[in-house]
Design an enzyme around this catalytic site. Structure first.
Site, PDB file in Angstrom:
ATOM      1  N   TYR A  22      94.561  39.487  26.670  1.00  0.00           N
ATOM      2  CA  TYR A  22      94.403  40.409  27.791  1.00  0.00           C
ATOM      3  C   TYR A  22      93.865  39.666  29.012  1.00  0.00           C
ATOM      4  CZ  TYR A  22      95.035  44.198  24.432  1.00  0.00           C
ATOM      5  OH  TYR A  22      95.547  45.036  23.469  1.00  0.00           O
ATOM      6  N   ASN A  45     102.420  51.896  29.475  1.00  0.00           N
ATOM      7  CA  ASN A  45     103.674  51.177  29.689  1.00  0.00           C
ATOM      8  C   ASN A  45     104.869  52.123  29.827  1.00  0.00           C
ATOM      9  OD1 ASN A  45     105.903  49.490  29.581  1.00  0.00           O
ATOM     10  ND2 ASN A  45     105.609  48.942  27.450  1.00  0.00           N
ATOM     11  N   CYS A  53     104.468  44.875  24.536  1.00  0.00           N
ATOM     12  CA  CYS A  53     103.014  45.038  24.528  1.00  0.00           C
ATOM     13  C   CYS A  53     102.364  44.474  23.271  1.00  0.00           C
ATOM     14  CB  CYS A  53     102.657  46.512  24.630  1.00  0.00           C
ATOM     15  SG  CYS A  53     103.237  47.300  26.123  1.00  0.00           S
ATOM     16  N   HIS A  54     103.094  44.476  22.159  1.00  0.00           N
ATOM     17  CA  HIS A  54     102.521  44.006  20.898  1.00  0.00           C
ATOM     18  C   HIS A  54     102.178  42.524  20.944  1.00  0.00           C
ATOM     19  CE1 HIS A  54     106.815  43.125  20.511  1.00  0.00           C
ATOM     20  NE2 HIS A  54     106.495  42.218  19.606  1.00  0.00           N
ATOM     21  N   GLU A  82     108.222  38.401  14.091  1.00  0.00           N
ATOM     22  CA  GLU A  82     108.619  37.411  15.098  1.00  0.00           C
ATOM     23  C   GLU A  82     108.152  36.010  14.730  1.00  0.00           C
ATOM     24  OE1 GLU A  82     107.150  38.700  18.885  1.00  0.00           O
ATOM     25  OE2 GLU A  82     108.547  40.377  18.971  1.00  0.00           O
TER      26      GLU A  82
END
Length: 101
Positions: A22, A45, A53-54, A82
């Site tokens: 952040y 968002n 966002c993750h 991912e």
């Protein structure tokens, strides 16, 4: 361009398999002390599916308990899918997975 727009633009750039903190996004958006504001922007968002966002986590690799898509469990699943690596204590391995633009 407003702060939230900058946040969305920078978060869009985080590649798959990488994360940013952040605070890192706040600095990139021009306000190094606005890490909470980054969280608020991501919570609101308006670009679901386009702004990942993750891929934004706490500086120490912890996940957000209030992750908007269903909590830290869902965030972890998305990141693991991912290829993001986690440490034994459940945090993202920031040494390996931090995005360095």
């Amino acid at each position: 361009m407003g702060f939230n727009s900058k946040v969305y633009e920078f978060v869009r750039q985080i590649p798959e398999g990488k994360v940013a903190s952040y605070g890192q996004i706040a600095c990139m958006a021009g306000s190094w002390r606005a890490s909470r504001a980054v969280g608020y922007a991501l919570h609101r968002n308006p670009y679901q599916g386009k702004v990942p966002c993750h891929r934004v986590v706490f500086q120490d690799g912890r996940l957000a308990k209030g992750f908007v898509f269903g909590g830290a469990g869902v965030q972890r699943q998305l990141l693991e899918a991912e290829g993001v690596e986690f440490t034994a204590d459940g945090c993202v391995n920031m040494n390996k997975c931090r995005w360095k633009p």
